[in-house]
Design a protein around this motif. Structure first.
Motif, PDB file in Angstrom:
ATOM      1  N   PHE A  28      53.843  43.755  23.971  1.00 30.99           N
ATOM      2  CA  PHE A  28      53.280  43.545  25.301  1.00 30.99           C
ATOM      3  C   PHE A  28      52.362  42.326  25.266  1.00 30.99           C
ATOM      4  O   PHE A  28      51.506  42.223  24.387  1.00 30.99           O
ATOM      5  CB  PHE A  28      52.501  44.791  25.742  1.00 30.99           C
ATOM      6  CG  PHE A  28      52.188  44.773  27.194  1.00 30.99           C
ATOM      7  CD1 PHE A  28      53.141  45.162  28.132  1.00 30.99           C
ATOM      8  CD2 PHE A  28      50.962  44.333  27.643  1.00 30.99           C
ATOM      9  CE1 PHE A  28      52.872  45.112  29.484  1.00 30.99           C
ATOM     10  CE2 PHE A  28      50.682  44.273  28.995  1.00 30.99           C
ATOM     11  CZ  PHE A  28      51.633  44.679  29.920  1.00 30.99           C
ATOM     12  N   GLY A 124      57.028  43.368  27.319  1.00 30.43           N
ATOM     13  CA  GLY A 124      56.397  43.514  28.640  1.00 30.43           C
ATOM     14  C   GLY A 124      55.480  42.339  28.917  1.00 30.43           C
ATOM     15  O   GLY A 124      54.805  41.842  28.008  1.00 30.43           O
ATOM     16  N   SER A 130      53.238  37.834  34.382  1.00 26.39           N
ATOM     17  CA  SER A 130      54.342  38.314  35.223  1.00 26.39           C
ATOM     18  C   SER A 130      54.272  37.742  36.636  1.00 26.39           C
ATOM     19  O   SER A 130      55.193  37.909  37.421  1.00 26.39           O
ATOM     20  CB  SER A 130      54.324  39.848  35.292  1.00 26.39           C
ATOM     21  OG  SER A 130      53.242  40.287  36.073  1.00 26.39           O
ATOM     22  N   THR A 148      60.521  42.915  30.672  1.00 30.99           N
ATOM     23  CA  THR A 148      60.180  43.554  31.953  1.00 30.99           C
ATOM     24  C   THR A 148      58.766  43.158  32.351  1.00 30.99           C
ATOM     25  O   THR A 148      57.909  42.962  31.486  1.00 30.99           O
ATOM     26  CB  THR A 148      60.325  45.096  31.875  1.00 30.99           C
ATOM     27  OG1 THR A 148      60.264  45.608  33.200  1.00 30.99           O
ATOM     28  CG2 THR A 148      59.258  45.764  31.023  1.00 30.99           C
ATOM     29  N   GLY A 150      56.921  45.106  34.316  1.00 30.72           N
ATOM     30  CA  GLY A 150      56.132  46.332  34.503  1.00 30.72           C
ATOM     31  C   GLY A 150      55.741  46.576  35.952  1.00 30.72           C
ATOM     32  O   GLY A 150      55.050  47.549  36.273  1.00 30.72           O
ATOM     33  N   ASP A 151      56.208  45.713  36.859  1.00 29.59           N
ATOM     34  CA  ASP A 151      55.767  45.823  38.258  1.00 29.59           C
ATOM     35  C   ASP A 151      56.311  47.065  38.959  1.00 29.59           C
ATOM     36  O   ASP A 151      55.680  47.572  39.892  1.00 29.59           O
ATOM     37  CB  ASP A 151      56.191  44.573  39.051  1.00 29.59           C
ATOM     38  CG  ASP A 151      55.345  43.358  38.709  1.00 29.59           C
ATOM     39  OD1 ASP A 151      54.374  43.501  37.929  1.00 29.59           O
ATOM     40  OD2 ASP A 151      55.653  42.266  39.221  1.00 29.59           O
ATOM     41  N   TYR A 153      56.708  50.192  37.846  1.00 26.43           N
ATOM     42  CA  TYR A 153      55.844  51.357  37.624  1.00 26.43           C
ATOM     43  C   TYR A 153      54.439  51.106  38.177  1.00 26.43           C
ATOM     44  O   TYR A 153      53.759  52.026  38.605  1.00 26.43           O
ATOM     45  CB  TYR A 153      55.816  51.703  36.126  1.00 26.43           C
ATOM     46  CG  TYR A 153      55.210  53.075  35.851  1.00 26.43           C
ATOM     47  CD1 TYR A 153      55.593  54.195  36.580  1.00 26.43           C
ATOM     48  CD2 TYR A 153      54.255  53.248  34.857  1.00 26.43           C
ATOM     49  CE1 TYR A 153      55.035  55.445  36.322  1.00 26.43           C
ATOM     50  CE2 TYR A 153      53.698  54.495  34.591  1.00 26.43           C
ATOM     51  CZ  TYR A 153      54.088  55.582  35.341  1.00 26.43           C
ATOM     52  OH  TYR A 153      53.536  56.822  35.096  1.00 26.43           O
ATOM     53  N   THR A 154      54.024  49.839  38.200  1.00 24.10           N
ATOM     54  CA  THR A 154      52.724  49.515  38.805  1.00 24.10           C
ATOM     55  C   THR A 154      52.720  49.930  40.278  1.00 24.10           C
ATOM     56  O   THR A 154      51.744  50.519  40.775  1.00 24.10           O
ATOM     57  CB  THR A 154      52.423  48.004  38.679  1.00 24.10           C
ATOM     58  OG1 THR A 154      52.356  47.685  37.287  1.00 24.10           O
ATOM     59  CG2 THR A 154      51.116  47.624  39.343  1.00 24.10           C
ATOM     60  N   CYS A 314      51.787  48.768  33.908  1.00 25.11           N
ATOM     61  CA  CYS A 314      52.808  47.796  33.478  1.00 25.11           C
ATOM     62  C   CYS A 314      53.092  47.941  31.980  1.00 25.11           C
ATOM     63  O   CYS A 314      54.233  47.786  31.536  1.00 25.11           O
ATOM     64  CB  CYS A 314      52.403  46.375  33.844  1.00 25.11           C
ATOM     65  SG  CYS A 314      50.736  45.938  33.373  1.00 25.11           S
ATOM     66  N   MET A 315      52.059  48.294  31.186  1.00 22.96           N
ATOM     67  CA  MET A 315      52.297  48.568  29.754  1.00 22.96           C
ATOM     68  C   MET A 315      53.173  49.822  29.645  1.00 22.96           C
ATOM     69  O   MET A 315      54.112  49.883  28.837  1.00 22.96           O
ATOM     70  CB  MET A 315      50.987  48.862  29.028  1.00 22.96           C
ATOM     71  CG  MET A 315      50.037  47.692  28.949  1.00 22.96           C
ATOM     72  SD  MET A 315      48.440  48.249  28.288  1.00 22.96           S
ATOM     73  CE  MET A 315      47.509  46.729  28.391  1.00 22.96           C
ATOM     74  N   GLU A 317      55.345  50.981  31.631  1.00 25.99           N
ATOM     75  CA  GLU A 317      56.768  50.748  31.942  1.00 25.99           C
ATOM     76  C   GLU A 317      57.503  50.260  30.694  1.00 25.99           C
ATOM     77  O   GLU A 317      58.590  50.747  30.359  1.00 25.99           O
ATOM     78  CB  GLU A 317      56.907  49.717  33.074  1.00 25.99           C
ATOM     79  CG  GLU A 317      58.373  49.361  33.351  1.00 25.99           C
ATOM     80  CD  GLU A 317      58.587  48.542  34.611  1.00 25.99           C
ATOM     81  OE1 GLU A 317      57.960  48.841  35.650  1.00 25.99           O
ATOM     82  OE2 GLU A 317      59.392  47.590  34.573  1.00 25.99           O
ATOM     83  N   THR A 318      56.892  49.323  29.985  1.00 26.41           N
ATOM     84  CA  THR A 318      57.509  48.778  28.769  1.00 26.41           C
ATOM     85  C   THR A 318      57.692  49.892  27.735  1.00 26.41           C
ATOM     86  O   THR A 318      58.743  50.012  27.102  1.00 26.41           O
ATOM     87  CB  THR A 318      56.595  47.675  28.180  1.00 26.41           C
ATOM     88  OG1 THR A 318      56.174  46.818  29.236  1.00 26.41           O
ATOM     89  CG2 THR A 318      57.292  46.887  27.099  1.00 26.41           C
TER      90      THR A 318
END
Ligand code: NAP
Length: 384
Positions: A28, A124, A130, A148, A150-151, A153-154, A314-315, A317-318
């Motif tokens: 990340f 990520g 991003s 990714t 991570g947006d 899941y954000t 966002c972390m 999500e990764t």
């Protein structure tokens, strides 16, 4: 002046030993957001002697920085454990906005190459890495490993947080007026779409009237809420619930913008809400958007400002994609897909990620604070 552009990876962390460990892996990218505070976390001496402008300047010549190994993350659903790394891209948000896009891409790609050398299977992109340019598309194209932002899941967690805050504050979502600030951005747009299904009235706030109008028309058919647009920050005083997610490098919401009893969920990094709001307005609840509890005895081996066991969405999500074994480009580009937002929320919940308790300006929000804001909201309703 050109420094060695390869991140110095400690000898103890090498690919062979990782392959031996058989764990799936992720990396990340983080970067300094508040230059002095964040540089001090890794280099206390430099953080002390350099001012913000000097940090901005020197960051241009700094190579990517290996930060730490992340261990202990374990899926609640499958018991699978994954391992990861933080690697820092040295640029601050201001630097990323000032420098030519291709220069910024180059540095982020170099940081991605460091992740590849570590053996990461997915990467990520944190905070402004991003946001810049086409939101990860060019970066993913230049790297071997999937990427990714991570947006997705954000978005899911930001909207969950504002719904939960409304519940705690006794604000009826169905009757509420809400505002999304930065509504025309990648994250803001989908947050607006989701909130428009919940509330009575939604104010879409941004800087460009044409882009706001376009968003309003695209949501019109599917929204439950009455939709309005505004380019004036003063109009958020009409909202009880505000979700703010601009890419401004300075604060955009100040104490005078807010009405008593309102809740602001600040997803932006750097923050959109001025610290003055916390200092002078005890009648407003400001919550940090995007914080989740991580499953398993996680140790990040680095203090990025959250209490132990918590991470940015966002972390998460990764990490979810690594736990799921989905080593593919996931959220890329400025047009987020609603289907991906729903999917990653389901997958993250399955593996044990949860919306965290509320925090405000890096402090836990107490029951007493919530009660004060509730009381002030009641008083203000009575006096109208
Ligand atoms: N908490 C987390 O886990 C997390 C995860 C990812 C990202 N983020 C943060 O989320 C924020 C937004 O990301 P994004 O990818 O959605 O960015 P984006 O697509 O670039 O959208 C940013 C939005 O902010 C608006 N904006 C920019 N500068 C502004 C200013 N000075 N005043 C008012 N509005 C302004 C833009 O409006 P215009 O259209 O007028 O330019 C646009 O609508 C960033 O701060 C990022 O670091 C947080």
């Amino acid at each position: 002046m050109q420094a060695n552009t390869r991140a110095a990876i400690p000898a103890a962390v090498n690919r062979t030993s990782l392959l031996g460990s058989q764990l799936d892996t992720f990396a990340f990218i983080i970067h300094p957001i508040d230059p002095k505070r964040d540089v001090s976390r890794k280099y206390p001496f430099l953080g002390r002697i350099l001012n913000e402008r000097q940090i901005d300047f020197f960051s241009t010549f700094f190579p990517p920085v290996y930060i730490s190994e992340i261990e202990g993350i374990t899926s609640q659903a499958t018991g699978k454990e994954v391992k990861g790394w933080f690697i820092a891209c040295p640029y601050t948000p201001r630097r990323m906005m000032e420098l030519p896009e291709r220069t910024v891409y180059r540095k982020i790609i170099e940081t991605g190459h460091a992740a590849e050398r570590l053996g990461a299977q997915i990467l990520g992109l944190g905070a402004f890495t991003s946001v810049v340019g086409d939101a990860g598309v060019t970066i993913a194209r230049a790297l071997e490993l999937p990427v990714t932002t991570g947006d997705s899941y954000t978005v899911a967690i930001a909207v969950q947080a504002i719904r939960e805050a409304a519940r705690v504050m006794d604000i009826s979502l169905r009757d509420a007026t809400a505002a999304v600030v930065g509504a025309t951005g990648s994250i803001g747009r989908v947050c607006a779409e989701l909130l428009a299904e919940d509330v009575a009235e939604l104010i879409l706030v941004g800087r460009r009237e044409d882009a706001l109008e376009e968003l309003r028309s695209s949501l019109q058919g599917k929204a439950r809420a009455v939709l309005r647009t505004s380019t004036r920050m003063d109009d958020i005083a009409e909202a009880q619930l505000i979700l703010t997610v601009t890419s401004a490098v300075h604060e955009v919401i100040h104490p005078g913008h807010l009405r008593p009893g309102s809740v602001v969920c600040d997803v932006a990094r750097p923050r959109d809400v001025s610290a003055m709001v916390a200092a002078v307005r005890n009648d407003i609840l400001v919550i940090d958007g995007g914080m989740v509890d991580v499953p398993g005895p996680v140790d990040f081996h680095f203090n990025f400002g959250f209490p132990p066991g918590k991470a940015y969405a966002c972390m998460a999500e990764t990490i979810t994609l690594a736990l799921e074994g989905r080593f593919e480009d996931y959220t890329l580009g400025k047009d987020l897909s609603r289907q991906r937002v729903d999917e990653i929320a389901t997958l993250a919940a399955k593996h044990g990620f949860r919306l965290s308790g509320f925090r405000s300006f890096e402090r836990e929000v107490t029951e007493e604070q919530i009660e004060t804001v509730r009381r002030r909201a009641r008083e203000s309703r009575r006096s109208r």
